[in-house]
Motif scaffolding. Structure first.
Motif, PDB file in Angstrom:
ATOM      1  N   LEU A   1      63.989  72.214  17.984  1.00 43.96           N
ATOM      2  CA  LEU A   1      64.896  71.583  17.028  1.00 43.96           C
ATOM      3  C   LEU A   1      66.190  71.138  17.693  1.00 43.96           C
ATOM      4  O   LEU A   1      66.827  70.178  17.258  1.00 43.96           O
ATOM      5  N   LEU A   2      66.577  71.842  18.764  1.00 38.50           N
ATOM      6  CA  LEU A   2      67.780  71.445  19.490  1.00 38.50           C
ATOM      7  C   LEU A   2      67.572  70.116  20.186  1.00 38.50           C
ATOM      8  O   LEU A   2      68.531  69.357  20.417  1.00 38.50           O
ATOM      9  N   ASP A   3      66.328  69.810  20.565  1.00 37.95           N
ATOM     10  CA  ASP A   3      66.036  68.524  21.205  1.00 37.95           C
ATOM     11  C   ASP A   3      66.000  67.395  20.175  1.00 37.95           C
ATOM     12  O   ASP A   3      66.513  66.294  20.416  1.00 37.95           O
ATOM     13  N   THR A   4      65.402  67.668  19.004  1.00 39.86           N
ATOM     14  CA  THR A   4      65.272  66.615  18.000  1.00 39.86           C
ATOM     15  C   THR A   4      66.567  66.395  17.236  1.00 39.86           C
ATOM     16  O   THR A   4      66.843  65.292  16.764  1.00 39.86           O
ATOM     17  N   GLY A   5      67.380  67.443  17.087  1.00 40.66           N
ATOM     18  CA  GLY A   5      68.633  67.320  16.363  1.00 40.66           C
ATOM     19  C   GLY A   5      68.491  67.386  14.859  1.00 40.66           C
ATOM     20  O   GLY A   5      69.442  67.125  14.127  1.00 40.66           O
ATOM     21  N   HIS A   6      67.307  67.717  14.375  1.00 41.94           N
ATOM     22  CA  HIS A   6      67.096  67.822  12.928  1.00 41.94           C
ATOM     23  C   HIS A   6      65.836  68.634  12.658  1.00 41.94           C
ATOM     24  O   HIS A   6      65.000  68.809  13.542  1.00 41.94           O
ATOM     25  N   THR A   7      65.725  69.132  11.455  1.00 43.96           N
ATOM     26  CA  THR A   7      64.491  69.785  11.031  1.00 43.96           C
ATOM     27  C   THR A   7      63.620  68.749  10.318  1.00 43.96           C
ATOM     28  O   THR A   7      63.952  67.568  10.276  1.00 43.96           O
ATOM     29  N   TYR A   8      62.504  69.193   9.765  1.00 40.14           N
ATOM     30  CA  TYR A   8      61.630  68.251   9.060  1.00 40.14           C
ATOM     31  C   TYR A   8      60.902  68.979   7.940  1.00 40.14           C
ATOM     32  O   TYR A   8      60.700  70.193   7.983  1.00 40.14           O
ATOM     33  N   VAL A   9      60.517  68.230   6.933  1.00 36.40           N
ATOM     34  CA  VAL A   9      59.702  68.776   5.855  1.00 36.40           C
ATOM     35  C   VAL A   9      58.275  68.889   6.384  1.00 36.40           C
ATOM     36  O   VAL A   9      57.711  67.914   6.869  1.00 36.40           O
ATOM     37  N   PRO A  10      57.661  70.088   6.334  1.00 38.62           N
ATOM     38  CA  PRO A  10      56.358  70.279   6.978  1.00 38.62           C
ATOM     39  C   PRO A  10      55.269  69.359   6.434  1.00 38.62           C
ATOM     40  O   PRO A  10      55.194  69.085   5.234  1.00 38.62           O
ATOM     41  N   TYR A  11      54.473  68.874   7.337  1.00 39.63           N
ATOM     42  CA  TYR A  11      53.225  68.180   7.010  1.00 39.63           C
ATOM     43  C   TYR A  11      52.321  68.309   8.222  1.00 39.63           C
ATOM     44  O   TYR A  11      52.769  68.623   9.319  1.00 39.63           O
ATOM     45  N   ASN A  12      51.056  68.104   8.003  1.00 47.15           N
ATOM     46  CA  ASN A  12      50.087  68.208   9.092  1.00 47.15           C
ATOM     47  C   ASN A  12      49.625  66.813   9.486  1.00 47.15           C
ATOM     48  O   ASN A  12      48.798  66.219   8.787  1.00 47.15           O
ATOM     49  N   PRO A  13      50.135  66.285  10.579  1.00 49.24           N
ATOM     50  CA  PRO A  13      49.763  64.926  10.973  1.00 49.24           C
ATOM     51  C   PRO A  13      48.252  64.783  11.168  1.00 49.24           C
ATOM     52  O   PRO A  13      47.607  65.625  11.798  1.00 49.24           O
ATOM     53  N   GLY A  14      47.688  63.734  10.611  1.00 48.39           N
ATOM     54  CA  GLY A  14      46.280  63.447  10.818  1.00 48.39           C
ATOM     55  C   GLY A  14      45.335  64.388  10.119  1.00 48.39           C
ATOM     56  O   GLY A  14      44.132  64.391  10.415  1.00 48.39           O
ATOM     57  N   TRP A  15      45.841  65.181   9.146  1.00 47.19           N
ATOM     58  CA  TRP A  15      44.947  66.152   8.508  1.00 47.19           C
ATOM     59  C   TRP A  15      43.861  65.457   7.683  1.00 47.19           C
ATOM     60  O   TRP A  15      42.803  66.033   7.435  1.00 47.19           O
ATOM     61  N   ASP A  16      44.121  64.221   7.270  1.00 43.43           N
ATOM     62  CA  ASP A  16      43.074  63.469   6.581  1.00 43.43           C
ATOM     63  C   ASP A  16      41.879  63.260   7.490  1.00 43.43           C
ATOM     64  O   ASP A  16      40.719  63.323   7.050  1.00 43.43           O
TER      65      ASP A  16
END
Length: 515
Positions: A135-150
């Motif tokens: 998170l220190l590299d991105t500078g932000h958090t995110y709302v969880p999701y699973n990329p490509g789970w479809d």
């Protein structure tokens, strides 16, 4: 060296760095734990010379040069057949993926699904969205999701997905493990959990080591993992073997292996004892009926009264169901119902004919069973059986009782069914049913109750013979047990003749396109 010498040299340097994975120190730590690197695993899994990597140059350039991302994937051949393989590299951030690694995972899923070839996941780490430190590299958090789970979910309905746990697997990595058709882990080397011991202690106040939390004894018993082996080499060999029982996709039928001798086996006449209270070795019967060395049991440690296995009959792959009379008398439990439904769904998904060796006394009863919702989960298993369309064969080995016994086949369509002379069936066992049906008469008999009960049992014994059921065509045939294998092998040939309709039976291997 041409106009692009500098660029080509840079690419060569990047490929060399990618081959080093997380670097000598990280690789050394991996090896010191008794673990193979992801590239060694792939080399041992796929056919020699067949590996074609995709995205080898994905990674990041830092002060110390280029470092590849920790997802490795590509196409290859296993046993001559095309596959896609995707593996976690624990030597880079402990397998915790970055956005580039996640993109490669999604691409691997999509590629396997679109090419209609099996997918093998080699899991070692979280396989998720990075660590808190990232998170220190991105500078932000995110709302969880699973990329490509479809794509992950869609692949369950279109191609075989084999997942292999080859280290501690947590979070999204654990979800990727279980969202598969068949999963494998290694004793002592791999663990599977929602969150690791440190997170469990911080969040729940529970101190537990990773083996007690997610070791093979825990997760295999829970049914989280289907198969357990003793080494990475065994796990990779087993992944190859599993694919031989399955078609390349749901649009194809499974490929016939080498045929085996089809002969009668007189020893089966003594497999079931005359005393109905005595158990016997169901797995020994299964091995005698199926091709030699072809029975591969799935979920051995989970819900052990229900037995599920892949096997072959004269080379043809089949799904085998059975009950172990040494556990709850073979009765169907709540967990056994879940296990049964999942395996039947596997057979239906991949067009595998089902062989059911039936010795089913019914659902396990009692207060514990009611608390586990056995009838609800059992009804789900019955529904799974009734929604199948694949060819089905039932051999009534001994007991067939109650609702669970009635689920020995989908009764609304044609199936192959025979019984052994040891067959014994009804709404409930006669021994227990007498007490209920004749309760008032036995109570009124007083001191003569025991003699009356014995006389009633003698009369019922005369009508419980399978031959009496055959007289009214309640069973298609009562056979000599020695004839079981020849009859089932003949049925398997007929079953696959039926499966040619609507399925692609062309070979999946074309030497012209072998890499």
């Amino acid at each position: 060296m041409g106009h692009w010498a500098d660029e080509l040299a840079d690419l060569a340097e990047r490929r060399a760095r990618a081959a080093e994975l997380g670097g000598p120190a990280a690789v050394g730590r991996q090896v010191a734990k008794g673990k193979l690197t992801v590239r060694d695993r792939i080399d041992r899994l796929v056919d020699p010379g067949s590996w074609r990597e995709v995205g080898e140059l994905a990674g990041r350039t830092g002060d110390d040069g280029f470092t590849a991302t920790n997802t490795v994937f590509g196409r290859a051949r296993v046993g001559g057949e095309r596959v896609v393989v995707v593996g976690d590299d624990f030597t880079v951030r402990g397998g915790a993926a970055d956005p580039t690694g996640m993109a490669k995972q999604v691409h691997a899923e999509r590629m396997a699904g679109d090419l209609k070839v099996p997918l093998i996941r080699l899991l070692d780490g979280t396989g998720g969205g990075g660590t808190v430190e990232s998170l220190l590299d991105t500078g932000h958090t995110y709302v969880p999701y699973n990329p490509g789970w479809d794509e992950v979910v869609a692949n369950l309905a279109r191609i075989p997905v084999i997942a292999v746990a080859l280290g501690p697997v947590a979070g999204l990595g654990a979800a990727r493990l279980v969202t598969s058709h068949l999963s494998i882990m290694v004793r002592g080397l791999s663990q599977v959990f929602i969150a690791g011991p440190a997170v469990v202690e911080a969040g729940m106040g529970e101190r537990v080591d990773k083996e007690a939390l997610g070791g093979w004894r825990v997760v295999a018993k829970a049914g989280t993992v289907d198969l357990v082996v003793d080494s990475e080499d065994e796990a990779l060999h087993l992944a190859r073997k599993l694919l031989t029982y399955l078609p390349a996709s749901t649009a194809r039928r499974a490929v016939r292996g080498e045929g085996a001798a089809v002969a009668e086996d007189p020893s089966l006449r003594d497999a079931v004892p005359r005393d109905r209270r005595k158990p016997y070795d169901l797995r020994a019967i299964m091995k005698k009926i199926c091709d030699p060395d072809s029975v591969l049991e799935v979920g051995r440690y989970h819900a052990p009264s229900t037995v599920t296995a892949l096997a072959r009959l004269d080379g043809w792959p089949v799904a085998v169901l059975a009950s172990d009379p040494r556990v709850y008398g073979g009765g169907l439990t709540a967990e056994g119902s879940d296990k049964l439904a999942r395996f039947v769904d596997l057979a239906e998904t991949f067009n595998l004919p089902v062989v059911h060796l039936v010795d089913q006394p019914g659902f396990v009863i009692g207060s514990a069973s009611e608390k586990q919702g056995t009838i609800r989960r059992g009804a789900r298993a019955v529904a799974a059986i009734y929604t199948t369309t694949v060819p089905w064969a039932s051999v009534l080995v001994r007991r067939v009782f109650g609702v669970a016994g009635a689920a020995h086949r989908p009764h609304h369509r044609h199936t192959f069914r025979v019984a052994w002379p040891s067959g014994d069936w009804g709404s409930l066992p006669i021994e227990g049913g007498v007490e209920v049906a004749f309760q008032r008469r036995l109570a009124a008999a007083g001191e003569d109750a025991a003699a009356m009960k014995a006389e009633i049992l003698d009369r019922l014994e005369a009508v419980r013979s399978p031959a009496r059921t055959a007289e009214v065509f309640g069973i298609e045939d009562v056979i000599d047990p020695a004839h079981t294998r020849p009859l089932l092998c003949e049925w398997a040939h007929e079953a696959y003749a039926v499966l040619t309709t609507g399925l692609d039976t062309a070979p999946t291997t074309d030497a012209r396109y072998r890499p």
